[in-house]
Design an enzyme around this catalytic site. Structure first.
Site, PDB file in Angstrom:
ATOM      1  N   TYR A  84      37.938  44.536  56.984  1.00 53.01           N
ATOM      2  CA  TYR A  84      36.840  43.574  57.065  1.00 53.01           C
ATOM      3  C   TYR A  84      37.179  42.334  56.256  1.00 53.01           C
ATOM      4  CZ  TYR A  84      32.166  41.567  56.345  1.00 53.01           C
ATOM      5  OH  TYR A  84      31.094  40.717  56.278  1.00 53.01           O
ATOM      6  N   CYS A  85      36.979  41.156  56.853  1.00 48.58           N
ATOM      7  CA  CYS A  85      37.192  39.881  56.181  1.00 48.58           C
ATOM      8  C   CYS A  85      38.639  39.829  55.672  1.00 48.58           C
ATOM      9  CB  CYS A  85      36.157  39.708  55.067  1.00 48.58           C
ATOM     10  SG  CYS A  85      36.179  38.097  54.252  1.00 48.58           S
ATOM     11  N   LEU A  86      38.856  39.496  54.406  1.00 49.22           N
ATOM     12  CA  LEU A  86      40.217  39.434  53.885  1.00 49.22           C
ATOM     13  C   LEU A  86      40.869  40.810  53.818  1.00 49.22           C
ATOM     14  CD1 LEU A  86      39.935  36.757  51.063  1.00 49.22           C
ATOM     15  CD2 LEU A  86      40.990  36.542  53.303  1.00 49.22           C
TER      16      LEU A  86
END
Length: 576
Positions: free
Chosen positions: A307-309
């Site tokens: 998720y995300c970075l």
């Protein structure tokens, strides 16, 4: 802490260099980490080209005259100026004179400055976008809604409450300043607490090292798919956004669908962790967690979700595995995650070598980037909703915003080690090394095209951190089947799309590795929205790439390296 036995040697700083670093750090403190040269360069580019553009100047002068004429007619009641809908001025009081004129004048001013800072012949796109963004922030700071004498809602509340709203607002401001500067703590009962009504999915911490705790969640079904799911959250946030409340927990949803779920919980780094690197996060984070999950479940493969970075980090790990012939990934899923950072949203506007150097000098003092600094940067991207809106409610209306789970999580920030954050800014955002084949793991470069496992990727329509068209660029680099989802909502809310969530819709389509490329707009046109949320499709997609369910294996090893250490949510998530 470094994974290598010896830290890399660096040349000792001279007295002159030390003085420069100290001076830069002081500048960073005064400007909240924003390099003055970034804005100066952009302003000079814009101002020089505007001065040499008489046609643009005439256009702006004509527009200003038309705006004044329209406002004059509205002020006299001759005509009503039509303006775009703005939720700040949607209340009944804003429809009355003189507030309607003030609100319309502000919107006209905002649009005029956007026109003035864009479309100037010769200005680089990067400088144009930056000047337009900063100008928009500056104009919004003077919006009539931000001041008590020009906000009809505040005036009405002040009369109705005999000024008590302003007294409460002053108290709120004083309390917030005291807490911000460490002079006071909030000892009032909290509506949401980690381990009480946040991050409550039952499980055990089954592995811990210097950087992560690994949580294995308790099964809820009689049988489970043999391949576990390993979730890699972003290191800039606490993991429990994916196990928020009981009704919107992705962890609980997946466990309820017959999956064994593991979650990485990152340590909140401190000054002693200043030398942690991106490679440390890959090895001590993704790879150690993967080894543990497979050893505990005795499975040959797992489904990895980032998720995300955390998704960016997972793409690095998966590409390195593909390059090295490591085939332990049954699938890879990337939620609001980017591998190409050329269109990485508004944060990209401020990132150049000068800005990164200033941040590096600022981090050198403490050894990390504080959570407050990161939170401030994200709040600036949506200042109307995240800065001015709360300020009006708290300090002018005198009302404390009622806490909810996502707001509490958003305030529970984490720090970032100086070395790792510098590498992230330079290698990924500034130089775009991952997308352009220069990012190295070990002594060799990696490529996203080396990922062999099928991919499930999610973009969100209103994402200001990872714009969905940037997330969609994964199609350009992947050399495997890609299932792409575009869901309603923003960077966080779009991922929290539990079944039954009202007003949600999404689009989904499969693209085979051999299929020709479609650009984002073509993809959007070709795939109609569906009502509901994408979680059910995600679970079905994972199940189709997993083996048939079997009897539940035991929870972790009873002894040895992967024995249960404590109950979820663990200890690292509690670090402040």
């Amino acid at each position: 802490m470094l994974t290598d036995k010896k830290k890399p040697k660096s040349e000792p700083q001279t007295l002159y260099q030390t003085l420069d670093h100290m001076a830069h750090a002081n500048v960073a403190k005064a400007t909240s980490g924003l390099s003055p040269s970034v804005l100066a360069e952009a302003w000079m580019d814009w101002a020089t080209h505007l001065a040499a553009s008489p046609g643009k100047q005439l256009q702006l002068a004509t527009q200003a005259f038309q705006n004044l004429s329209a406002l004059g007619a509205t002020s006299l009641g001759v005509d009503r100026l039509e303006a775009e809908t703005d939720h700040r001025f949607s209340g009944e009081g804003w429809q009355n004179y003189p507030f309607n004129v003030w609100s319309q004048a502000h919107q006209q001013s905002w649009q005029w400055w956007q026109d003035a800072t864009t479309g100037v012949h010769g200005v680089t796109p990067e400088h144009q976008n930056l000047i337009a963004f900063v100008t928009g922030l500056t104009v919004d700071a003077g919006a009539p809604s931000n001041f008590a004498p020009t906000n009809p809602d505040v005036i009405a509340a002040t009369f109705a409450q005999s000024g008590q709203n302003l007294i409460r607002g002053s108290q709120h401001l004083s309390e917030d300043i005291a807490r911000k500067n460490g002079y006071a703590q909030d000892d009032s009962p909290q509506a949401f607490e980690v381990g009480v009504n946040l991050a409550t999915a039952p499980g055990k911490v089954v592995f811990r090292n210097a950087l992560i705790e690994l949580i294995q969640y308790s099964p809820e079904t009689g049988t489970v798919h043999p391949e576990p799911i390993l979730i890699v959250p972003a290191w800039i946030m606490k993991y429990y956004i994916l196990d928020l409340s009981s009704h919107n927990s992705l962890v609980r949803f997946l466990v309820g669908k017959g999956f064994t779920v593991f979650m990485i919980s990152w340590k909140n780094p401190d000054a002693e962790d200043r030398d942690l690197s991106m490679e440390d996060y890959r090895k001590l984070g993704v790879m150690d967690a993967m080894d543990a999950a497979l050893a505990i479940t005795d499975a040959p493969k797992l489904n990895a979700v980032g998720y995300c970075l955390g998704g960016t980090l997972l793409s690095i790990a998966a590409a390195a595995m593909g390059r090295d012939g490591d085939d332990r990934l049954a699938s890879t899923s990337f939620l609001a995650a980017q591998v190409d950072f050329t269109e990485a949203g508004q944060l990209r506007l401020f990132v150049n070598d000068s800005e990164v150097t200033l941040i590096e000098d600022m981090m050198a003092d403490k050894g990390y980037l504080s959570s407050d600094q990161m939170a401030g940067a994200f709040a600036m991207l949506r200042a109307r909703d995240l800065i001015w809106g709360p300020a009006i409610k708290n300090y002018l209306m005198g009302d404390r915003a009622e806490a909810f789970d996502l707001m509490v999580w958003n305030a529970d920030g984490t720090r970032m080690p100086a070395r790792m954050h510098s590498e992230y800014l330079r290698k990924l955002i500034l130089n775009n090394d991952l997308a352009e084949g220069r990012y190295r793991v070990g002594d060799k470069a990696i490529a996203v095209s080396d990922i062999r496992a099928p991919i499930f990727a999610v973009g969100t329509e209103d994402d200001h951190v990872a714009p969905w068209r940037s997330v969609y660029k994964l199609h350009l680099f992947a050399d495997t089947d890609v299932t792409f989802v575009l869901t309603s909502g923003g960077h966080n809310a779009g991922i929290l799309s539990e079944p039954g969530h009202k007003g949600r819709h999404f689009r989904i389509a499969d693209t085979k590795a051999t299929a020709p490329y479609s650009d984002p707009d073509e993809w959007l046109t070709a795939n109609a929205p569906e009502d509901g949320t994408w979680w059910k499709d995600f679970a079905s997609w994972l199940a189709a790439r997993s083996s048939a369910p079997v009897e539940i294996p035991h929870m972790g090893a009873k002894s040895g390296r992967y024995k249960a250490l404590c109950d979820a949510p663990g200890t690292y998530v509690m670090q402040r």
